[in-house]
Design an enzyme around this catalytic site. Structure first.
Site, PDB file in Angstrom:
ATOM      1  CB  VAL A 139       2.414 -11.290   6.845  1.00 50.67           C
ATOM      2  CG1 VAL A 139       2.235 -10.620   5.487  1.00 50.67           C
ATOM      3  CG2 VAL A 139       3.181 -10.383   7.802  1.00 50.67           C
ATOM      4  CE1 TYR A 171      13.933  -4.378   8.949  1.00 51.99           C
ATOM      5  CE2 TYR A 171      16.120  -3.433   8.709  1.00 51.99           C
ATOM      6  CZ  TYR A 171      14.910  -3.817   8.154  1.00 51.99           C
ATOM      7  OH  TYR A 171      14.690  -3.645   6.811  1.00 51.99           O
ATOM      8  CG  ASN A 198      -0.205  -0.006   2.526  1.00 46.98           C
ATOM      9  OD1 ASN A 198       0.455  -0.992   2.851  1.00 46.98           O
ATOM     10  ND2 ASN A 198      -0.282   1.070   3.295  1.00 46.98           N
TER      11      ASN A 198
END
Length: 243
Positions: free
Chosen positions: A62, A166, A13
């Site tokens: 997800v 991350y 998006n």
């Protein structure tokens, strides 16, 4: 079955995901815009359609089994197959992420999206990819996941600040990708990791030096590889990224 290629891009998006969808659409692909939030998903689909892209919305979280299964059903009903899956959805987990002080819950949350989410979506889409003549899977990784670059000189300039959630999530994703490559070695599915570079998106507070269009280019190239192309690689625009 018509000959139009079908792609699903997760997290499409905005940012890099949106530009991947736009780039594939410009090549004549029909593109599923996977995203959790309905308003943003609908707005992205409308923008893509205004640009001439055959885009359709795919409600997709997800981290949720039911959402992913429903997304697979939607694509099966609409197209009957999937030619390319681009696992782009991801989160950073915020900052700072010093290993000595991080909340372990942050690591769990990041891995749930960036790694387990990829596994969840890939497994749901494999039957549809199996119906394609030239199936491709692209996992959006990052140079921060390169152990070679993390351990080399100038780590701060090549892989950014310390980020114990991350960065290792992208290393984990790279390792998972290779396990899929090994399992599916006897199929025609080409599976690769893509590094978009340091792109200015809301993921990094728009601190990046590359545009989302530039970041999308490597994923588009890997999603459209010819038969016999590479598989099991880690690529950026300049070439191979060291593991």
């Amino acid at each position: 079955m018509n000959d139009t290629k079908i792609a699903l891009v997760t997290g499409a998006n905005k940012g890099i995901g949106y530009e991947i969808a736009a780039g594939l659409g410009a090549l004549g692909w029909s593109v599923g815009v996977g995203a959790r939030e309905q308003t943003r998903r609908d707005e992205a689909v409308a923008r893509l359609r205004d640009a001439g892209v055959d885009a359709f919305g795919v409600p997709l979280d997800v981290t949720d089994d039911r959402s992913v299964a429903a997304a697979a059903d939607l694509i099966a009903e609409r197209a009957g197959r999937l030619d390319a899956l681009v696992n782009n959805a991801g989160i950073t987990g915020g900052r700072p992420q010093q290993p000595s002080s991080v909340d372990p819950a942050v690591i769990r949350t990041v891995v749930e999206t960036n790694v387990i989410g990829v596994i969840r979506v890939t497994n749901a889409m494999l039957p549809l990819l199996g119906r394609s003549a030239s199936p491709r899977i692209v996992n959006m990784s990052s140079s921060v996941g390169s152990l070679a670059r993390q351990s080399g000189p100038g780590g701060e300039t090549t892989t950014g600040p310390v980020a114990v959630a991350y960065a290792p999530s992208k290393s984990f994703l790279n390792a998972v990708t290779l396990q899929y490559v090994r399992e599916l070695a006897d199929t025609n599915i080409l599976i690769n990791c893509a590094c978009p570079g340091f792109v200015a998106t809301d993921l990094n507070g728009f601190r990046g030096v590359r545009t989302p269009q530039q970041g999308a280019a490597i994923a588009i190239r890997l999603a459209t590889l010819p038969d016999g192309g590479p598989t099991g690689g880690f690529f950026e625009d300049a070439g191979v990224v060291p593991w």
